[in-house]
Design a protein around this motif. Structure first.
Motif, PDB file in Angstrom:
ATOM      1  N   LEU A   1     -18.076  -0.826 -55.051  1.00  0.00           N
ATOM      2  CA  LEU A   1     -18.443   0.100 -56.111  1.00  0.00           C
ATOM      3  C   LEU A   1     -19.569  -0.523 -56.910  1.00  0.00           C
ATOM      4  O   LEU A   1     -19.444  -1.626 -57.428  1.00  0.00           O
ATOM      5  CB  LEU A   1     -17.247   0.373 -57.026  1.00  0.00           C
ATOM      6  CG  LEU A   1     -17.572   1.182 -58.287  1.00  0.00           C
ATOM      7  CD1 LEU A   1     -17.975   2.600 -57.897  1.00  0.00           C
ATOM      8  CD2 LEU A   1     -16.390   1.210 -59.217  1.00  0.00           C
ATOM      9  N   PHE A   2     -20.689   0.171 -57.008  1.00  0.00           N
ATOM     10  CA  PHE A   2     -21.769  -0.266 -57.867  1.00  0.00           C
ATOM     11  C   PHE A   2     -21.632   0.486 -59.180  1.00  0.00           C
ATOM     12  O   PHE A   2     -21.515   1.700 -59.194  1.00  0.00           O
ATOM     13  CB  PHE A   2     -23.124   0.060 -57.242  1.00  0.00           C
ATOM     14  CG  PHE A   2     -23.435  -0.742 -56.021  1.00  0.00           C
ATOM     15  CD1 PHE A   2     -23.771  -2.077 -56.120  1.00  0.00           C
ATOM     16  CD2 PHE A   2     -23.372  -0.156 -54.770  1.00  0.00           C
ATOM     17  CE1 PHE A   2     -24.076  -2.804 -54.997  1.00  0.00           C
ATOM     18  CE2 PHE A   2     -23.668  -0.879 -53.652  1.00  0.00           C
ATOM     19  CZ  PHE A   2     -24.023  -2.215 -53.755  1.00  0.00           C
ATOM     20  N   VAL A   3     -21.650  -0.208 -60.287  1.00  0.00           N
ATOM     21  CA  VAL A   3     -21.494   0.427 -61.583  1.00  0.00           C
ATOM     22  C   VAL A   3     -22.753   0.235 -62.405  1.00  0.00           C
ATOM     23  O   VAL A   3     -23.267  -0.866 -62.522  1.00  0.00           O
ATOM     24  CB  VAL A   3     -20.273  -0.153 -62.336  1.00  0.00           C
ATOM     25  CG1 VAL A   3     -20.092   0.564 -63.652  1.00  0.00           C
ATOM     26  CG2 VAL A   3     -19.024  -0.012 -61.485  1.00  0.00           C
TER      27      VAL A   3
ATOM     28  N   THR B   1     -18.970  -4.385 -57.504  1.00  0.00           N
ATOM     29  CA  THR B   1     -17.582  -4.662 -57.872  1.00  0.00           C
ATOM     30  C   THR B   1     -16.720  -4.353 -56.653  1.00  0.00           C
ATOM     31  O   THR B   1     -16.939  -3.346 -55.990  1.00  0.00           O
ATOM     32  CB  THR B   1     -17.137  -3.761 -59.038  1.00  0.00           C
ATOM     33  OG1 THR B   1     -17.981  -4.030 -60.156  1.00  0.00           O
ATOM     34  CG2 THR B   1     -15.700  -4.039 -59.423  1.00  0.00           C
ATOM     35  N   ARG B   2     -15.765  -5.196 -56.336  1.00  0.00           N
ATOM     36  CA  ARG B   2     -14.971  -5.000 -55.134  1.00  0.00           C
ATOM     37  C   ARG B   2     -14.361  -3.613 -55.097  1.00  0.00           C
ATOM     38  O   ARG B   2     -13.750  -3.161 -56.060  1.00  0.00           O
ATOM     39  CB  ARG B   2     -13.821  -6.016 -55.080  1.00  0.00           C
ATOM     40  CG  ARG B   2     -14.214  -7.359 -54.518  1.00  0.00           C
ATOM     41  CD  ARG B   2     -14.762  -7.280 -53.119  1.00  0.00           C
ATOM     42  NE  ARG B   2     -13.868  -6.578 -52.218  1.00  0.00           N
ATOM     43  CZ  ARG B   2     -14.238  -6.194 -51.017  1.00  0.00           C
ATOM     44  NH1 ARG B   2     -15.453  -6.388 -50.592  1.00  0.00           N
ATOM     45  NH2 ARG B   2     -13.375  -5.578 -50.232  1.00  0.00           N
ATOM     46  N   SER B   3     -14.573  -2.970 -53.965  1.00  0.00           N
ATOM     47  CA  SER B   3     -13.984  -1.685 -53.627  1.00  0.00           C
ATOM     48  C   SER B   3     -14.692  -0.536 -54.315  1.00  0.00           C
ATOM     49  O   SER B   3     -15.323  -0.686 -55.339  1.00  0.00           O
ATOM     50  CB  SER B   3     -12.502  -1.631 -53.982  1.00  0.00           C
ATOM     51  OG  SER B   3     -11.921  -0.494 -53.406  1.00  0.00           O
ATOM     52  N   TRP B   4     -14.622   0.618 -53.647  1.00  0.00           N
ATOM     53  CA  TRP B   4     -15.310   1.788 -54.152  1.00  0.00           C
ATOM     54  C   TRP B   4     -14.319   2.865 -54.518  1.00  0.00           C
ATOM     55  O   TRP B   4     -13.187   2.868 -54.097  1.00  0.00           O
ATOM     56  CB  TRP B   4     -16.295   2.334 -53.108  1.00  0.00           C
ATOM     57  CG  TRP B   4     -15.723   2.514 -51.756  1.00  0.00           C
ATOM     58  CD1 TRP B   4     -15.797   1.663 -50.693  1.00  0.00           C
ATOM     59  CD2 TRP B   4     -14.926   3.610 -51.295  1.00  0.00           C
ATOM     60  NE1 TRP B   4     -15.119   2.137 -49.626  1.00  0.00           N
ATOM     61  CE2 TRP B   4     -14.573   3.338 -49.957  1.00  0.00           C
ATOM     62  CE3 TRP B   4     -14.474   4.796 -51.879  1.00  0.00           C
ATOM     63  CZ2 TRP B   4     -13.810   4.211 -49.200  1.00  0.00           C
ATOM     64  CZ3 TRP B   4     -13.713   5.658 -51.128  1.00  0.00           C
ATOM     65  CH2 TRP B   4     -13.393   5.352 -49.798  1.00  0.00           C
TER      66      TRP B   4
ATOM     67  N   THR C   1     -25.118   9.950 -51.918  1.00  0.00           N
ATOM     68  CA  THR C   1     -25.886   9.688 -53.142  1.00  0.00           C
ATOM     69  C   THR C   1     -25.259   8.544 -53.925  1.00  0.00           C
ATOM     70  O   THR C   1     -25.964   7.687 -54.473  1.00  0.00           O
ATOM     71  CB  THR C   1     -25.954  10.957 -54.007  1.00  0.00           C
ATOM     72  OG1 THR C   1     -26.716  11.947 -53.310  1.00  0.00           O
ATOM     73  CG2 THR C   1     -26.597  10.679 -55.350  1.00  0.00           C
ATOM     74  N   GLU C   2     -23.938   8.512 -53.971  1.00  0.00           N
ATOM     75  CA  GLU C   2     -23.262   7.420 -54.678  1.00  0.00           C
ATOM     76  C   GLU C   2     -23.596   6.067 -54.056  1.00  0.00           C
ATOM     77  O   GLU C   2     -23.787   5.075 -54.763  1.00  0.00           O
ATOM     78  CB  GLU C   2     -21.751   7.650 -54.659  1.00  0.00           C
ATOM     79  CG  GLU C   2     -21.316   8.861 -55.474  1.00  0.00           C
ATOM     80  CD  GLU C   2     -19.819   9.067 -55.476  1.00  0.00           C
ATOM     81  OE1 GLU C   2     -19.291   9.484 -56.515  1.00  0.00           O
ATOM     82  OE2 GLU C   2     -19.174   8.815 -54.448  1.00  0.00           O
ATOM     83  N   LEU C   3     -23.682   6.023 -52.723  1.00  0.00           N
ATOM     84  CA  LEU C   3     -23.910   4.742 -52.062  1.00  0.00           C
ATOM     85  C   LEU C   3     -25.334   4.230 -52.242  1.00  0.00           C
ATOM     86  O   LEU C   3     -25.553   3.021 -52.287  1.00  0.00           O
ATOM     87  CB  LEU C   3     -23.573   4.853 -50.572  1.00  0.00           C
ATOM     88  CG  LEU C   3     -22.088   5.022 -50.224  1.00  0.00           C
ATOM     89  CD1 LEU C   3     -21.873   4.905 -48.725  1.00  0.00           C
ATOM     90  CD2 LEU C   3     -21.227   4.005 -50.949  1.00  0.00           C
TER      91      LEU C   3
ATOM     92  N   ASP D   1     -20.794   6.546 -59.608  1.00  0.00           N
ATOM     93  CA  ASP D   1     -19.592   7.313 -59.311  1.00  0.00           C
ATOM     94  C   ASP D   1     -19.791   8.676 -59.971  1.00  0.00           C
ATOM     95  O   ASP D   1     -19.668   8.814 -61.190  1.00  0.00           O
ATOM     96  CB  ASP D   1     -18.360   6.602 -59.858  1.00  0.00           C
ATOM     97  CG  ASP D   1     -17.059   7.322 -59.527  1.00  0.00           C
ATOM     98  OD1 ASP D   1     -16.028   6.646 -59.444  1.00  0.00           O
ATOM     99  OD2 ASP D   1     -17.066   8.559 -59.351  1.00  0.00           O
ATOM    100  N   LEU D   2     -20.120   9.685 -59.177  1.00  0.00           N
ATOM    101  CA  LEU D   2     -20.465  10.991 -59.736  1.00  0.00           C
ATOM    102  C   LEU D   2     -19.270  11.670 -60.395  1.00  0.00           C
ATOM    103  O   LEU D   2     -19.439  12.421 -61.356  1.00  0.00           O
ATOM    104  CB  LEU D   2     -21.056  11.883 -58.641  1.00  0.00           C
ATOM    105  CG  LEU D   2     -22.481  11.521 -58.221  1.00  0.00           C
ATOM    106  CD1 LEU D   2     -22.885  12.258 -56.948  1.00  0.00           C
ATOM    107  CD2 LEU D   2     -23.463  11.843 -59.343  1.00  0.00           C
TER     108      LEU D   2
END
Length: 713
Positions: free
Chosen positions: A8-10, A20-23, A346-348, A353-354
């Motif tokens: 997960l990119f924040v 951050t680990r995991s999406w 798009t999220e990736l 996180d839309l």
């Protein structure tokens, strides 16, 4: 099932992208959103509880983010979805009606009642169903419940296509030539179509998702296509008004993700290419769009933002364009006022996180980032995995998911799904099984990852489009990014090869796995009776036997010579003997075969069901073989010669247009049926006389059932 790891990119206004680990809500317990770090004063809280007014994959996806943010979720479900994954994920779940969506997921009154009863502060509509229904958004507002989406006004303006095109024209957003007027008479629409010139696209005024859309190639087809489009539109959107557009034969479908808040901020998150489609519905999407000049990209982004600003848009939305493949001229097509199926790519590429952004702006907070904060990194693909049969015009294939194994989720592979092994894909709803989403630093690496992941996907119990997706992603024109909306038709011969039989190697492997399974089952038999053995052992003699199996549409036979318990010689069609060996062993989650064919390594995961062996190889050339059954075993009295059959899935009759005794011509419309969210015309296959009509309007018809009997004149 796969593991749930990922990345997960924040983003926040103070930091660049950070991993951050995991999406998608699968983060570790000690994770705290940096957006929430700004909210410690308690003035910027999200909701405490939301209701998710949807089902399956999208309901599960919304719940994951909600749970990560500490928000309780309420599920609603139909009687057919009682044991579904989204019901299991939610803290609370309430039944809202029977299986048909008209009696459950489209019942605004029941959904509102559940929201009030459970104290839900907001409703997330997902996509489909009520997600773009202005009346539902208005009802939520009247009841004091936040609708997680745009205003009723924005939904109405963008949902009525003629209105949206008028607004776009005044906002300097280019629109495709066509007729968007109010005169809906058949005569006027025919006249306007003649003026536009064929081919013409008829579209439901309130349409979306490929429903209520027909291409008319010749004038003579217009009235029949218009009637079919209106009927489907009325069923899907309760409105049969249409508009006409000039149909571009080889355009690209390029769309821009936008998001707005209640403070007047509207941002774009770059573009997606969704050109490869079947039945006007997307199959593989990618972001960013390949082979688009930077100047055109920037023009499309700007046009999308102007479109959203023209209706004071709030929430996540997608502005769709068609792009001429010759000169990159682009035209506004429509705006989807909801979260799109393909939003994960798009999220990736943006690290956002839309769904969290949706929740944030719905709660009244400003967007936590500016346009310059959003950057595009790498490339992403999404492949929609459906329970459907591509060789039968992509007809839906409902049934039980008897075996389901997925590639492992990782920092570059994400699987969004709403079903598990043992769940049923019903005939009442969209047949999507999952969305396979991959990311790579370049398009080439991302595409390689997609093909590899498709190879590692296993489904038994229903037909699926996995092999077709693999062929599509491996096609040279797709690799070269030479894509357009007519891609599948243009490459039909290579995507649907006429040779459907198993290769000689697959035939040998099928026989070898069957022999190894016999040996495996024999070793598990505790009986010491030598006459119960199936390993072919003989005293002072070599054992031979013939093995016949059915693969796809053919029965093939091989001669087998037993050398030892795991070693054989196999000959196909009396050709030379080929040395083969192998064993089946137990592994976590099933069986695996490892062996050799003519000294070349052969391996496959093995799944057995009744008389069928399913062989999943790691090169994507998976196949099934079955033991041929006697002819009398499959005999059935249904579908006699001369009978016209229904589609290969459960349907409901919408219209019956013939009576017993009518003379009909080949190609004449006999009746229309609806199932799996599609309306299908059933046409006469011959000139003849109707001798029997077996169903009436609203009757439910089982798959492949005879519906009309016709005899030759």
């Amino acid at each position: 099932m796969a593991s749930s790891g990922g990345l997960l990119f924040v983003l926040n206004r103070y930091s660049k992208i950070r991993p951050t680990r995991s999406w998608m809500g699968l983060v570790s317990r000690d994770y705290t959103s940096p957006w929430r770090e700004q909210e410690s004063d308690g003035q910027n809280r999200y909701f405490d509880k939301i209701l998710v007014a949807n089902r399956a994959e999208i309901a599960c996806r919304v719940m994951r983010t909600a749970h990560r943010l500490g928000i309780e979720t309420v599920a609603v479900y139909s009687e057919a979805d009682k044991n579904s994954m989204h019901v299991a994920m939610a803290k609370e779940a309430h039944c809202i009606g029977s299986a048909p969506s008209s009696d459950s997921y489209l019942r605004m009154d029941r959904i509102i009642d559940v929201a009030k009863k459970t104290g839900s502060q907001a409703i997330h509509p997902g996509y489909g169903f009520l997600s773009e229904n202005k009346n539902f958004a208005a009802l939520c507002k009247d009841e004091g419940i936040e609708f997680i989406g745009p205003s009723p006004s924005a939904i109405e303006k963008m949902g009525v296509k003629r209105v949206s095109k008028e607004i776009m024209s005044t906002s300097s957003v280019p629109v495709v030539p066509g007729y968007f007027g109010k005169d809906q008479s058949n005569e006027n629409l025919q006249l306007e179509a003649d003026k536009i010139g064929y081919p013409v696209l008829i579209k439901a005024d309130l349409g979306g998702g490929g429903k209520g859309m027909r291409i008319v190639n010749e004038r003579e087809e217009f009235n029949m296509m218009l009637e079919a489009c209106r009927s489907e539109a009325l069923k899907s959107f309760n409105d049969d008004k249409v508009l006409l557009e000039k149909y571009l034969s080889k355009p690209r479908h390029v769309e821009v993700q936008v998001i707005g808040d209640k403070h007047g901020n509207i941002l774009h998150l770059f573009e997606r290419d969704c050109s490869v489609q079947r039945r006007h519905q997307k199959i593989i999407e990618e972001a960013p769009g390949p082979n688009i000049s930077q100047s055109t990209r920037e023009s499309i982004w700007s046009a999308a933002v102007r479109a959203a600003k023209a209706v004071d848009y709030v929430g996540a939305g997608t502005v769709e364009f068609i792009v001429d493949t010759q000169d990159e001229t682009f035209y506004f097509m429509e705006m989807n006022t909801r979260l799109q199926v393909e939003h994960p790519i798009t999220e990736l590429i943006t690290g956002t996180d839309l769904v969290e952004l949706q929740l944030r702006v719905a709660a009244g907070h400003p967007l936590p980032l500016s346009q310059s904060d959003i950057t595009c990194t790498g490339h992403a693909f999404e492949a929609r995995i459906y329970a459907e049969n591509p060789s039968e015009s992509f007809s839906p294939s409902p049934g039980l998911l008897r075996h389901l194994a997925t590639p492992s989720s990782s920092e570059t592979v994400r699987i969004d799904t709403g079903v598990r092994q043992g769940d049923e894909v019903t005939a009442y709803y969209d047949p999507m099984i999952a969305k396979l989403v991959v990311w790579g630093p370049t398009r080439t690496l991302a595409l390689n990852k997609l093909v590899q992941s498709l190879h590692n996907y296993q489904i038994v119990g229903v037909h699926s489009n996995l092999s077709f997706l693999t062929s599509l992603a491996s096609h040279q024109s797709f690799i070269d990014a030479d894509v357009h909306t007519g891609f599948i038709e243009q490459h039909r011969e290579s995507l649907f090869p006429s040779n459907k039989g198993l290769s000689p190697r697959q035939q040998k492997l099928g026989i070898l796995i069957m022999l190894a399974l016999e040996r495996y089952n024999n070793t598990r038999n505790l009986s010491l009776d030598p006459f119960n053995s199936t390993d072919g052992g003989r005293v002072n003699t070599m054992h031979h036997r013939k093995v016949s199996l059915k693969g796809k549409d053919e029965i093939f036979t091989g001669s087998v010579e037993y050398i030892g318990s795991d070693d054989f010689n196999i000959s196909m069609d009396n050709s030379q003997w080929i040395p083969c060996s192998g064993q089946v062993r137990q592994k976590a989650g099933g069986l695996v075969f490892n062996g050799f064919i003519d000294n070349e390594k052969a391996s496959a995961d093995v799944v057995t069901t009744e008389n069928t062996i399913h062989c999943f190889t790691n090169d994507g050339n998976s196949f099934s073989v079955e033991f041929p059954m006697p002819e009398y075993y499959n005999k059935s009295s249904s579908g006699d010669v001369g009978g016209v059959k229904s589609p290969p899935y459960s349907t409901r009759v919408n219209k019956v247009l013939v009576n017993v005794g009518d003379n009909v011509k080949k190609g004449q419309l006999l009746l229309t049926v609806e199932g799996m969210k599609m309306e299908t015309n059933i046409l006469s296959p011959i000139d003849g006389v109707v001798t029997e009509v077996l169903y009436n309007v609203e009757d439910v018809v089982a798959a492949n059932s005879k519906v009309v009997e016709i005899i030759n004149d």
